[in-house]
Design a protein around this motif. Sequence first.
Motif, PDB file in Angstrom:
ATOM      1  N   VAL A  71       0.837  -1.209   0.000  1.00 27.48           N
ATOM      2  CA  VAL A  71       0.000   0.000   0.000  1.00 27.48           C
ATOM      3  C   VAL A  71       0.869   1.255   0.000  1.00 27.48           C
ATOM      4  O   VAL A  71       0.613   2.212  -0.745  1.00 27.48           O
ATOM      5  N   ALA A  72       1.920   1.263   0.821  1.00 26.62           N
ATOM      6  CA  ALA A  72       2.804   2.433   0.903  1.00 26.62           C
ATOM      7  C   ALA A  72       3.541   2.663  -0.418  1.00 26.62           C
ATOM      8  O   ALA A  72       3.660   3.810  -0.884  1.00 26.62           O
ATOM      9  N   VAL A  77       4.221   5.690  -5.455  1.00 29.30           N
ATOM     10  CA  VAL A  77       4.318   5.721  -6.919  1.00 29.30           C
ATOM     11  C   VAL A  77       3.218   6.589  -7.512  1.00 29.30           C
ATOM     12  O   VAL A  77       3.469   7.433  -8.392  1.00 29.30           O
ATOM     13  N   LEU A  78       1.979   6.397  -7.032  1.00 26.31           N
ATOM     14  CA  LEU A  78       0.848   7.187  -7.548  1.00 26.31           C
ATOM     15  C   LEU A  78       1.040   8.676  -7.247  1.00 26.31           C
ATOM     16  O   LEU A  78       0.763   9.530  -8.098  1.00 26.31           O
ATOM     17  N   SER A  79       1.527   8.973  -6.046  1.00 28.06           N
ATOM     18  CA  SER A  79       1.774  10.366  -5.671  1.00 28.06           C
ATOM     19  C   SER A  79       2.836  10.998  -6.570  1.00 28.06           C
ATOM     20  O   SER A  79       2.721  12.159  -6.985  1.00 28.06           O
ATOM     21  N   ALA A  80       3.871  10.231  -6.916  1.00 26.93           N
ATOM     22  CA  ALA A  80       4.931  10.746  -7.788  1.00 26.93           C
ATOM     23  C   ALA A  80       4.432  10.942  -9.220  1.00 26.93           C
ATOM     24  O   ALA A  80       4.818  11.907  -9.882  1.00 26.93           O
ATOM     25  N   ILE A  82       1.151  11.469 -10.306  1.00 24.58           N
ATOM     26  CA  ILE A  82       0.158  12.549 -10.483  1.00 24.58           C
ATOM     27  C   ILE A  82       0.579  13.845  -9.794  1.00 24.58           C
ATOM     28  O   ILE A  82      -0.056  14.875  -9.977  1.00 24.58           O
ATOM     29  N   GLY A  83       1.598  13.786  -8.975  1.00 21.05           N
ATOM     30  CA  GLY A  83       2.094  14.993  -8.322  1.00 21.05           C
ATOM     31  C   GLY A  83       1.176  15.536  -7.245  1.00 21.05           C
ATOM     32  O   GLY A  83       1.200  16.733  -6.954  1.00 21.05           O
ATOM     33  N   GLU A  84       0.365  14.677  -6.640  1.00 16.77           N
ATOM     34  CA  GLU A  84      -0.564  15.093  -5.583  1.00 16.77           C
ATOM     35  C   GLU A  84      -0.274  14.296  -4.312  1.00 16.77           C
ATOM     36  O   GLU A  84       0.056  13.111  -4.358  1.00 16.77           O
ATOM     37  N   MET A  85      -0.427  14.966  -3.186  1.00 20.65           N
ATOM     38  CA  MET A  85      -0.174  14.311  -1.901  1.00 20.65           C
ATOM     39  C   MET A  85      -1.420  13.690  -1.278  1.00 20.65           C
ATOM     40  O   MET A  85      -1.320  12.926  -0.325  1.00 20.65           O
ATOM     41  N   TRP A  86      -2.615  14.000  -1.823  1.00 20.15           N
ATOM     42  CA  TRP A  86      -3.855  13.510  -1.204  1.00 20.15           C
ATOM     43  C   TRP A  86      -3.968  11.984  -1.258  1.00 20.15           C
ATOM     44  O   TRP A  86      -4.716  11.394  -0.492  1.00 20.15           O
ATOM     45  N   TRP A  88      -2.017   9.931  -0.139  1.00 24.16           N
ATOM     46  CA  TRP A  88      -1.547   9.371   1.123  1.00 24.16           C
ATOM     47  C   TRP A  88      -2.656   9.325   2.176  1.00 24.16           C
ATOM     48  O   TRP A  88      -2.532   8.580   3.159  1.00 24.16           O
ATOM     49  N   ILE A  89      -3.755  10.083   1.967  1.00 17.44           N
ATOM     50  CA  ILE A  89      -4.849  10.063   2.954  1.00 17.44           C
ATOM     51  C   ILE A  89      -5.534   8.699   2.982  1.00 17.44           C
ATOM     52  O   ILE A  89      -5.599   8.054   4.044  1.00 17.44           O
ATOM     53  N   PRO A  90      -6.068   8.184   1.845  1.00 17.71           N
ATOM     54  CA  PRO A  90      -6.674   6.847   1.911  1.00 17.71           C
ATOM     55  C   PRO A  90      -5.652   5.757   2.249  1.00 17.71           C
ATOM     56  O   PRO A  90      -5.973   4.805   2.984  1.00 17.71           O
ATOM     57  N   ALA A  91      -4.418   5.911   1.730  1.00 17.76           N
ATOM     58  CA  ALA A  91      -3.382   4.919   2.056  1.00 17.76           C
ATOM     59  C   ALA A  91      -3.089   4.925   3.554  1.00 17.76           C
ATOM     60  O   ALA A  91      -2.946   3.861   4.180  1.00 17.76           O
ATOM     61  N   GLY A  92      -3.025   6.122   4.149  1.00 17.84           N
ATOM     62  CA  GLY A  92      -2.784   6.233   5.586  1.00 17.84           C
ATOM     63  C   GLY A  92      -3.902   5.625   6.413  1.00 17.84           C
ATOM     64  O   GLY A  92      -3.644   4.985   7.436  1.00 17.84           O
ATOM     65  N   VAL A  93      -5.151   5.813   5.957  1.00 19.49           N
ATOM     66  CA  VAL A  93      -6.291   5.229   6.675  1.00 19.49           C
ATOM     67  C   VAL A  93      -6.213   3.700   6.638  1.00 19.49           C
ATOM     68  O   VAL A  93      -6.399   3.024   7.655  1.00 19.49           O
ATOM     69  N   VAL A  94      -5.913   3.140   5.446  1.00 19.47           N
ATOM     70  CA  VAL A  94      -5.792   1.678   5.314  1.00 19.47           C
ATOM     71  C   VAL A  94      -4.660   1.150   6.186  1.00 19.47           C
ATOM     72  O   VAL A  94      -4.814   0.141   6.890  1.00 19.47           O
TER      73      VAL A  94
END
Length: 198
Positions: A71-72, A77-80, A82-86, A88-94
């Motif tokens: 998940v991390a 990879v997805l954050s890099a 699309i260039g968005e930090m959001w 990490w919110i659903p990933a952090g919840v999981v």
Amino acid sequence: MTDSQTNPPQEPMPGTDHGPAQSPVLDEGTYTGIREPRGAGRLALDGHWHQISPRYVVSQLVQNLVFIAVVAIAAGVLSAIIGEMWVWIPAGVVILITLLTLAILPRQAKAIGYMLRADDIVFRKGILWQRMIAVPYGRMQLVDITHGPLDRAFGVSQLKMVTAAATTGVQIPGLSQAAAEALRDTLIEVAETRRTGL
């Protein structure tokens, strides 16, 4: 030495009024005392609870840590890309939910047990939400042993009992391979005896 809570190590052979014969393998390398809810409202049965192997907790811990790592990495990879930090919110919840689950896993594992009685096998789990399922021997249609790659690495298996009613199917996790095979053989032998008696 008196103990009204447990059965003697060897019980009578299948088909008797006291239940199936139980192999000593069922209690080798398992927890020594089942964790039960405290208070007058708890469900209590007379008999001997067999428990699961502590290696189940280690196996689940490793599997969940692998899941957290996946998940991390996926979130990174997805954050890099699309260039968005959001992301990490659903990933952090999981990841947080998974870590909380791992924190209570040892207590949950100590509350898992099964009891071989005269006419059925009783499976129990849970402390706050305690669940007990009694599966009559004569109603069993299939007894199946499964284990994934990590389970095999830690020497644990899951035994699944299937009946005609889907709601009464039971899965007992965290059994050693020897205990799973011994329990399977016992259940098949007793189920055949009970079916021929119907």
